[in-house]
Design a protein around this motif. Structure first.
Motif, PDB file in Angstrom:
ATOM      1  N   TYR A   2      17.425   0.948  72.352  1.00  0.00           N
ATOM      2  CA  TYR A   2      17.590   1.295  73.897  1.00  0.00           C
ATOM      3  C   TYR A   2      16.426   2.309  74.241  1.00  0.00           C
ATOM      4  O   TYR A   2      16.277   3.354  73.687  1.00  0.00           O
ATOM      5  CB  TYR A   2      18.949   1.926  74.205  1.00  0.00           C
ATOM      6  CG  TYR A   2      19.934   0.637  73.847  1.00  0.00           C
ATOM      7  CD1 TYR A   2      20.193  -0.454  74.526  1.00  0.00           C
ATOM      8  CD2 TYR A   2      20.794   1.227  73.117  1.00  0.00           C
ATOM      9  CE1 TYR A   2      21.289  -1.192  74.337  1.00  0.00           C
ATOM     10  CE2 TYR A   2      22.199   0.148  72.842  1.00  0.00           C
ATOM     11  CZ  TYR A   2      22.208  -1.027  73.669  1.00  0.00           C
ATOM     12  OH  TYR A   2      23.172  -1.713  73.295  1.00  0.00           O
TER      13      TYR A   2
ATOM     14  N   LYS B  77      17.187  -2.487  76.862  1.00  0.00           N
ATOM     15  CA  LYS B  77      17.119  -2.984  75.247  1.00  0.00           C
ATOM     16  C   LYS B  77      15.595  -3.366  75.043  1.00  0.00           C
ATOM     17  O   LYS B  77      14.986  -4.061  76.058  1.00  0.00           O
ATOM     18  CB  LYS B  77      18.079  -3.959  75.270  1.00  0.00           C
ATOM     19  CG  LYS B  77      18.754  -4.223  73.920  1.00  0.00           C
ATOM     20  CD  LYS B  77      19.676  -5.225  73.872  1.00  0.00           C
ATOM     21  CE  LYS B  77      20.734  -5.534  72.646  1.00  0.00           C
ATOM     22  NZ  LYS B  77      21.522  -6.360  72.466  1.00  0.00           N
TER      23      LYS B  77
ATOM     24  N   GLY C   8      25.545  13.993  66.488  1.00  0.00           N
ATOM     25  CA  GLY C   8      25.459  12.707  65.555  1.00  0.00           C
ATOM     26  C   GLY C   8      24.075  12.541  65.306  1.00  0.00           C
ATOM     27  O   GLY C   8      23.719  11.336  64.983  1.00  0.00           O
ATOM     28  N   GLN C   9      23.025  13.357  65.205  1.00  0.00           N
ATOM     29  CA  GLN C   9      21.528  13.008  65.015  1.00  0.00           C
ATOM     30  C   GLN C   9      20.906  13.816  63.920  1.00  0.00           C
ATOM     31  O   GLN C   9      19.835  13.667  63.903  1.00  0.00           O
ATOM     32  CB  GLN C   9      20.841  13.292  66.403  1.00  0.00           C
ATOM     33  CG  GLN C   9      21.397  12.772  67.679  1.00  0.00           C
ATOM     34  CD  GLN C   9      21.174  11.308  67.800  1.00  0.00           C
ATOM     35  OE1 GLN C   9      20.504  10.621  67.012  1.00  0.00           O
ATOM     36  NE2 GLN C   9      21.783  10.502  68.824  1.00  0.00           N
TER      37      GLN C   9
ATOM     38  N   TRP D 157      23.506   6.277  76.255  1.00  0.00           N
ATOM     39  CA  TRP D 157      23.246   4.783  75.783  1.00  0.00           C
ATOM     40  C   TRP D 157      24.200   3.717  75.897  1.00  0.00           C
ATOM     41  O   TRP D 157      23.845   2.731  76.126  1.00  0.00           O
ATOM     42  CB  TRP D 157      22.769   5.115  74.118  1.00  0.00           C
ATOM     43  CG  TRP D 157      24.009   5.588  73.370  1.00  0.00           C
ATOM     44  CD1 TRP D 157      24.360   6.695  72.958  1.00  0.00           C
ATOM     45  CD2 TRP D 157      24.765   4.773  72.466  1.00  0.00           C
ATOM     46  NE1 TRP D 157      25.401   6.593  72.360  1.00  0.00           N
ATOM     47  CE2 TRP D 157      25.549   5.202  71.719  1.00  0.00           C
ATOM     48  CE3 TRP D 157      24.632   3.308  72.301  1.00  0.00           C
ATOM     49  CZ2 TRP D 157      26.759   4.780  70.998  1.00  0.00           C
ATOM     50  CZ3 TRP D 157      25.723   2.897  71.363  1.00  0.00           C
ATOM     51  CH2 TRP D 157      26.556   3.553  70.694  1.00  0.00           C
ATOM     52  N   ASN D 158      25.755   4.175  75.743  1.00  0.00           N
ATOM     53  CA  ASN D 158      26.400   3.109  75.812  1.00  0.00           C
ATOM     54  C   ASN D 158      27.469   3.453  77.233  1.00  0.00           C
ATOM     55  O   ASN D 158      28.392   2.710  77.122  1.00  0.00           O
ATOM     56  CB  ASN D 158      27.593   3.109  74.728  1.00  0.00           C
ATOM     57  CG  ASN D 158      28.295   4.542  74.391  1.00  0.00           C
ATOM     58  OD1 ASN D 158      28.024   5.433  75.132  1.00  0.00           O
ATOM     59  ND2 ASN D 158      29.175   4.411  73.485  1.00  0.00           N
TER      60      ASN D 158
ATOM     61  N   ASN E 113      15.842  -4.249  68.878  1.00  0.00           N
ATOM     62  CA  ASN E 113      16.730  -3.326  68.221  1.00  0.00           C
ATOM     63  C   ASN E 113      17.045  -1.811  68.755  1.00  0.00           C
ATOM     64  O   ASN E 113      17.641  -0.912  67.879  1.00  0.00           O
ATOM     65  CB  ASN E 113      16.115  -2.955  66.773  1.00  0.00           C
ATOM     66  CG  ASN E 113      14.751  -2.222  67.121  1.00  0.00           C
ATOM     67  OD1 ASN E 113      13.886  -2.438  68.154  1.00  0.00           O
ATOM     68  ND2 ASN E 113      14.364  -1.459  66.408  1.00  0.00           N
TER      69      ASN E 113
ATOM     70  N   ASP F 101      18.899   3.648  68.354  1.00  0.00           N
ATOM     71  CA  ASP F 101      19.168   2.272  67.859  1.00  0.00           C
ATOM     72  C   ASP F 101      20.273   1.795  68.495  1.00  0.00           C
ATOM     73  O   ASP F 101      20.879   2.636  69.631  1.00  0.00           O
ATOM     74  CB  ASP F 101      19.181   2.175  66.363  1.00  0.00           C
ATOM     75  CG  ASP F 101      20.450   3.090  65.974  1.00  0.00           C
ATOM     76  OD1 ASP F 101      21.342   3.429  66.648  1.00  0.00           O
ATOM     77  OD2 ASP F 101      20.562   3.475  64.638  1.00  0.00           O
ATOM     78  N   LEU F 102      20.926   0.634  68.318  1.00  0.00           N
ATOM     79  CA  LEU F 102      21.959   0.027  68.980  1.00  0.00           C
ATOM     80  C   LEU F 102      23.431   0.917  68.728  1.00  0.00           C
ATOM     81  O   LEU F 102      24.474   0.464  69.344  1.00  0.00           O
ATOM     82  CB  LEU F 102      22.133  -1.315  68.628  1.00  0.00           C
ATOM     83  CG  LEU F 102      20.806  -2.362  69.040  1.00  0.00           C
ATOM     84  CD1 LEU F 102      21.090  -3.588  68.717  1.00  0.00           C
ATOM     85  CD2 LEU F 102      20.369  -1.882  70.345  1.00  0.00           C
ATOM     86  N   GLN F 103      23.586   1.991  67.754  1.00  0.00           N
ATOM     87  CA  GLN F 103      24.566   2.801  67.833  1.00  0.00           C
ATOM     88  C   GLN F 103      24.343   4.362  68.376  1.00  0.00           C
ATOM     89  O   GLN F 103      24.962   4.949  67.865  1.00  0.00           O
ATOM     90  CB  GLN F 103      24.706   2.900  66.094  1.00  0.00           C
ATOM     91  CG  GLN F 103      25.577   1.747  65.520  1.00  0.00           C
ATOM     92  CD  GLN F 103      24.579   0.546  65.524  1.00  0.00           C
ATOM     93  OE1 GLN F 103      23.527   0.697  64.970  1.00  0.00           O
ATOM     94  NE2 GLN F 103      25.180  -0.650  65.771  1.00  0.00           N
ATOM     95  N   GLY F 104      23.169   4.151  69.149  1.00  0.00           N
ATOM     96  CA  GLY F 104      22.862   5.600  69.764  1.00  0.00           C
ATOM     97  C   GLY F 104      22.178   6.559  69.051  1.00  0.00           C
ATOM     98  O   GLY F 104      22.082   7.753  69.251  1.00  0.00           O
ATOM     99  N   LYS F 105      21.770   6.161  67.884  1.00  0.00           N
ATOM    100  CA  LYS F 105      20.950   7.094  66.842  1.00  0.00           C
ATOM    101  C   LYS F 105      19.629   7.172  67.222  1.00  0.00           C
ATOM    102  O   LYS F 105      18.789   6.276  67.279  1.00  0.00           O
ATOM    103  CB  LYS F 105      21.120   6.752  65.371  1.00  0.00           C
ATOM    104  CG  LYS F 105      22.259   6.670  65.004  1.00  0.00           C
ATOM    105  CD  LYS F 105      23.052   7.832  64.631  1.00  0.00           C
ATOM    106  CE  LYS F 105      24.394   7.990  63.831  1.00  0.00           C
ATOM    107  NZ  LYS F 105      25.450   9.015  64.038  1.00  0.00           N
TER     108      LYS F 105
END
Ligand code: UTP
Length: 400
Positions: free
Chosen positions: A347, A326, A6-7, A40-41, A345, A177-181
């Motif tokens: 991690y 964060k 997903g990158q 990340w999550n 914004n 970012d906060l969605q792991g990107k």
């Protein structure tokens, strides 16, 4: 591979890049530890704790009673060149918000006094007391390495023998970012940040300096943070007490001022010495008091540790837990504009030196007097700020 993770957005500007920029970007992508990024999550490292028990602190009364023996053992070890100092200066100091290395911050009032300068004064004192030049290793990051070198040069190494000072760089890791990107900071460059202070020994090894130190007879590394301006390193009393305790590590601790104080506490978890961060310690344990009314979990760490060199080899072979933090990270938005966010914004991924204590298997919590050894500079104002540290320095007779 990027698509599967997903990158694929990392190649958004591929067509615009020349061959050199493409090569740079690919090299950086290849160096990413994707297993870490995938965390990340993940739930916080210590969401489930083992059985926690107190680890008794070696109190000041006992230290004073055994002062002569501790001093003798400690001075002999430092004098024989068995103890090296390791200054952790790779952090970003985002809370303080200073530009450049945190150690270069001027805390003087009527004259210029840098944090590095203060620490070097204390190192010189220890060296003088033990009549030896103590080797000093300074960990920097890609971000502040050149500026740190330059600062030491400009200040003539603060009067310390330059050949005894060695610099090494810690590793960096990507920010997501906060969605792991994974974020980009330029079309051909990922946004990266230092990977925490838990990597200090592997970075020292990578730089070839761990072997060099050991070949010169170093048996102990005294590792300390840059941001405590009362930090006492290679202190023979601490060295002697740790040596005589037979422990593989030692940690300077202060008595917690109150249950809510924001310091990690040294205790036992499943029988192993462990530092539990203040946000991980349950309210019940934080408040627990003994029959004399003293806090049971009272040994607050101040980031001043002794590590025996042979234990470090074993620690280096263990994968330390990754902490996801964060923070605010400048990034390139979808239209290619560099943004400086006002809010957190992103991690970043860090391993921490406090987790190394657990891997070592044994640790002596050595009590120090807070007013003499603990003046952290973390924030711009208020608690643990330049202002509060200045007051403590002045109380200790340091002219500012
Ligand atoms: P902190 O945990 O206070 O982090 O560092 P920091 O990056 O300096 O500051 P903030 O959190 O962004 O405000 C404790 C010690 O560990 C070092 C720091 O330089 C300081 O001496 N450190 C921290 C490193 O050497 N590398 C790192 O990646 C992080």
């Amino acid at each position: 591979m990027l698509e599967a993770r997903g990158q694929a957005h990392l190649l958004r500007w591929w067509d615009e890049l020349d061959a050199a920029a493409r090569a740079r970007l690919l090299e950086q992508i290849a160096s990413v530890d994707w297993d870490t990024v995938a965390l990340w999550n993940a739930p916080p490292v210590f969401s489930a704790r083992g059985a926690v028990a107190p680890l008794p602190v070696l109190p000041r009364t006992e230290i004073e009673a055994r002062r002569a023996a501790f001093m003798q053992a400690g001075r002999a070890a430092v004098h024989a060149g068995k103890v090296a100092a390791v200054l952790l200066a790779g952090g970003q100091g985002t809370r303080l918000g200073a530009h450049g290395p945190k150690g270069a911050v001027d805390i003087g009032i009527t004259r210029s006094v840098s944090i590095f300068g203060r620490l070097m004064e204390n190192l010189k004192e220890a060296a003088c007391l033990c009549d030896v030049v103590i080797p000093l290793y300074i960990m920097t990051s890609e971000e502040n390495d050149a500026a740190t070198h330059a600062f030491f040069e400009e200040n003539a190494y603060f009067g310390y023998p330059q050949q005894a000072v060695r610099f090494f760089r810690q590793q960096m890791g990507p920010c997501v970012d906060l969605q792991g990107k994974v974020l980009l900071e330029a079309k051909d460059r990922l946004a990266i940040s230092p990977n925490g202070n838990g990597g200090w020994y592997t970075s020292l090894e990578r730089a070839g300096l761990a072997r060099e130190a050991e070949s010169q007879g170093v048996e102990w590394f005294n590792v300390f943070a840059v941001d405590n301006v009362l930090q006492r390193m290679c202190d023979p009393l601490f060295v002697g007490a740790t040596l005589l305790s037979g422990c593989a590590t030692g940690a300077k601790v202060v008595r917690k001022a109150c249950p809510e104080e924001r310091v990690g506490v040294l205790c036992l978890e499943n029988g192993l010495p462990t530092v539990i961060e203040y946000y991980d310690l349950s309210e019940e344990l934080a408040q627990l008091r003994d029959e004399r009314g003293e806090l049971v979990y009272s040994g607050g760490v101040i980031l001043n540790y002794l590590f025996r060199a042979d234990a470090l080899k074993a620690i280096a072979s263990v994968r330390l837990p990754v902490h996801v933090v964060k923070k605010k990270v400048p990034y390139l938005d979808e239209s290619g504009v560099l943004r400086d966010p006002a809010q957190e914004n992103a991690y970043k991924f860090e391993t921490l030196i406090l987790d190394m204590i657990r891997c070592a298997g044994s640790c002596l919590p050595f009590e120090v007097v807070r007013e003499h050894e603990f003046a952290p500079v973390k924030n711009r104002t208020g608690t643990d700020s330049v202002e509060s540290a200045r007051k403590l320095l002045q109380k200790n007779g340091v002219e500012l």
